[in-house]
Design an enzyme around this catalytic site. Structure first.
Site: not given
Length: 162
Positions: A29, A90, A100, A127, A134
């Site tokens: 990140e 992950v 994940g 991201n 998701y």
């Protein structure tokens, strides 16, 4: 899928591996400069007299491939507890294998078993792979909510206000 992944709750012996995964997440990140966690504090928060977080580790053989770190929260509107997923990560070399997904589903099952009213988490706006992942699992992006944070000096000033 994730057949080669073994998921289990973190133990005190796992703290060094968990911290290494946290540092790998921070690197991914581009936030390594924010990592202040150390093994002693992490161990205390997970296993001390008043634990406030929980973690699942995903193992690919003897190697820690990923983790999910979460804690209980509460919804005043629902009048029920919930679970908040602080981090799901992950390692890049283990991605694309369903690890994940397996970690996320493991935490969702914990939330369901505990009677949680909701299960929540965030993703960084850049991201795209995580956001698409998701959404593909049926999660709803809460675009109308904004995260606010006070840390360091800003927290000290806030706490000192009359």
């Amino acid at each position: 899928m994730s057949a080669a992944l073994t998921i289990r709750p973190a133990t005190p012996a796992d703290v060094p591996a968990l911290l290494a995964l946290i540092r790998a997440l921070a690197d991914y990140e581009h936030l390594t400069h924010l990592v202040a966690a150390d093994e002693a504090r992490l161990a205390d928060e997970l296993f001390g007299p008043h634990p406030i977080i929980e973690a699942l580790l995903g193992w690919a053989g003897a190697e820690p491939a990923g983790f999910a770190l979460f804690f209980q929260n509460y919804s005043t509107f629902l009048g029920r507890r919930g679970l908040y997923l602080e981090d799901l990560f992950v390692r890049p070399e283990h991605r694309g294998k369903g690890h994940g997904r397996a970690l996320l589903l493991a935490v969702a099952r914990i939330a369901q078993a505990r009677g949680a009213g909701r299960f929540e988490w965030m993703a960084l706006d850049w991201n795209t792979p995580a956001i698409e992942f998701y959404k593909a699992l049926g999660a709803t992006e809460m675009g109308e909510w904004r995260l606010f944070r006070a840390t360091g000096d800003a927290l000290a000033r806030l706490a000192a206000m009359d």
